[in-house]
Design a protein around this motif. Sequence first.
Motif, PDB file in Angstrom:
ATOM      1  N   UNK A 200      33.341  42.770  30.683  1.00 18.19           N
ATOM      2  CA  UNK A 200      34.801  42.802  30.629  1.00 18.19           C
ATOM      3  C   UNK A 200      35.412  41.978  31.751  1.00 18.19           C
ATOM      4  N   UNK A 201      34.889  42.148  32.977  1.00 12.10           N
ATOM      5  CA  UNK A 201      35.429  41.408  34.118  1.00 12.10           C
ATOM      6  C   UNK A 201      35.168  39.910  33.982  1.00 12.10           C
ATOM      7  N   UNK A 202      33.969  39.562  33.564  1.00 12.50           N
ATOM      8  CA  UNK A 202      33.614  38.147  33.481  1.00 12.50           C
ATOM      9  C   UNK A 202      34.407  37.436  32.394  1.00 12.50           C
ATOM     10  N   UNK A 203      34.691  38.124  31.291  1.00 14.82           N
ATOM     11  CA  UNK A 203      35.456  37.490  30.218  1.00 14.82           C
ATOM     12  C   UNK A 203      36.864  37.110  30.672  1.00 14.82           C
ATOM     13  N   UNK A 204      37.460  37.949  31.517  1.00 18.07           N
ATOM     14  CA  UNK A 204      38.791  37.627  32.035  1.00 18.07           C
ATOM     15  C   UNK A 204      38.734  36.346  32.866  1.00 18.07           C
ATOM     16  N   UNK A 205      37.747  36.257  33.748  1.00 20.18           N
ATOM     17  CA  UNK A 205      37.621  35.090  34.630  1.00 20.18           C
ATOM     18  C   UNK A 205      37.258  33.850  33.831  1.00 20.18           C
TER      19      UNK A 205
ATOM     20  N   UNK B  44      33.952  43.370  40.346  1.00 15.84           N
ATOM     21  CA  UNK B  44      33.230  42.419  39.504  1.00 15.84           C
ATOM     22  C   UNK B  44      34.101  41.224  39.150  1.00 15.84           C
ATOM     23  N   UNK B  45      35.399  41.441  38.963  1.00 16.78           N
ATOM     24  CA  UNK B  45      36.313  40.317  38.727  1.00 16.78           C
ATOM     25  C   UNK B  45      36.333  39.397  39.939  1.00 16.78           C
ATOM     26  N   UNK B  46      36.398  39.998  41.134  1.00 21.57           N
ATOM     27  CA  UNK B  46      36.402  39.190  42.360  1.00 21.57           C
ATOM     28  C   UNK B  46      35.100  38.411  42.507  1.00 21.57           C
ATOM     29  N   UNK B  47      33.970  39.052  42.193  1.00 21.39           N
ATOM     30  CA  UNK B  47      32.684  38.369  42.299  1.00 21.39           C
ATOM     31  C   UNK B  47      32.601  37.209  41.321  1.00 21.39           C
ATOM     32  N   UNK B  48      32.966  37.447  40.059  1.00 18.18           N
ATOM     33  CA  UNK B  48      32.880  36.400  39.044  1.00 18.18           C
ATOM     34  C   UNK B  48      33.825  35.244  39.366  1.00 18.18           C
ATOM     35  N   UNK B  49      35.021  35.556  39.863  1.00 20.20           N
ATOM     36  CA  UNK B  49      35.974  34.499  40.205  1.00 20.20           C
ATOM     37  C   UNK B  49      35.444  33.634  41.347  1.00 20.20           C
TER      38      UNK B  49
END
Length: 471
Positions: A240-245, A383-388
């Motif tokens: 979910x987080x990675x798809x946003x990024x 996870x969003x911060x990591x992927x970004x």
Amino acid sequence: MMARLRGAALAVLVARVEAFAPRPAALHPITRTIATMDHRSSNASFSEATSNIVHPPMRASRRTSLSMSAPSAAGAGATILSSLHSNNSFILSALLVVSACGIALEKNSTLGKALSAPLVTMLISLILANVGFIPFSSPVYSFTNQALIPLAVPLFLFDSDLKRVVRDAGSLLAAFFVGAISTVVGTLGAMAVIPLKRLGEQGWKVAAALCSRHIGGAINFVAVADTLCIDGSVVSAAIAADNVVVALYFALLFSLATAGPPAANDNDDTDAIGSETLLSEEFALPNEEEPVPITTSSVAYAIATASCLVTLGSAITAAVCPGLSSLVFTSLLTVISATIFPGWFERLRTSGTAIGILFLQMFFAASGAAGSLLLVLRQAPSLIAFSALQLGIHFVVLVGLGRGVLKLNANELYLASNANVGGPTTAAAMAQAKEWPKRVLPALLVGVLGYATATALSLSLGPVLIRLAMR
């Protein structure tokens, strides 16, 4: 004397007659008590009946009746759900329906296309599990992870003919390798800054899985997640987080890439490639004959071939590296086989991709069902911060190394980055949208190369990621 005897005899006779004559029997104490109670009860019943005539009794209220029936209805519903949770046919049907809904929503709705089929599928199953419709654990989930995913990996790699990739990818191949290196650097850099300590021992595993996804695609993420036994809730949160990024990153790539005029003789070659998404049902390669249709024979051959590759890969893994997942050797065997026997695997590519997509969707459905909605929401921000940060470093290294050192074409670098992060179909869609017809086939081929190499490369980073996580 005689008179006295007659009188005595008469007295005895009278006594015998009286002894046999009927007379009221004396009541036993218990019998007497019961009789008394019956008498009082009859009097009470008579009084009650008389009272009821004068004052009719109040009926039980409707609210009381409903309140007594509600718990029984809830209990019946809980019993039905409990029996369904232990019914493997029900669980399998639920996974298949959710998987089909994810594919349909991606294909037919704007929101589904924006989220992608895997994320939609996971969100649906996550909600269904957290409201109690399907269980958090089931033998069907284990069967999906242990049997179907090992089959999905070779099914996705049937088109991994390395000779064709090297021959036809051209200069885009160098840009792809720059992108892969950039992803590795981005993963290590993001892990050093954001070690994902809140995930515990799952942190470095998620980093490895995201690295594989940003080199190959979703199937590589699944392979690494299965190999490292990442929890279902963590898988759901990471996707979910990675798809946003990734959606934001694709917007950046499209804005930076410059459109080029289409060549007149290439228009027909790219008509078959539309705006395909992550789980495109099929993509047609330019300059190839009509795609092989899906038939009963092709489906049977595809599954049988994949099963043989999985069996051989498992045997080699058990003999060489018993502690390693068999998916690594299965992937290598599939790539080698597709390179040596391209004709056979080309016939099975269409069927293999279709079956592999379904199995992959079932994995995402099972992962979503095994996750906690609260835990997903709690883990998503980090996870969003990591992927970004991972993709940010990827882009900086891509441009610095590709443009500054190797002097590669900027548009090819952006296209290769799309193939790294999204996979072959998104890269081909970008080439078609930007009117680069001659780059459509190379984009597909380098994307398939990402499928072939990402899993082993990402798993090899494990020791370094563990050290970074323990800092």
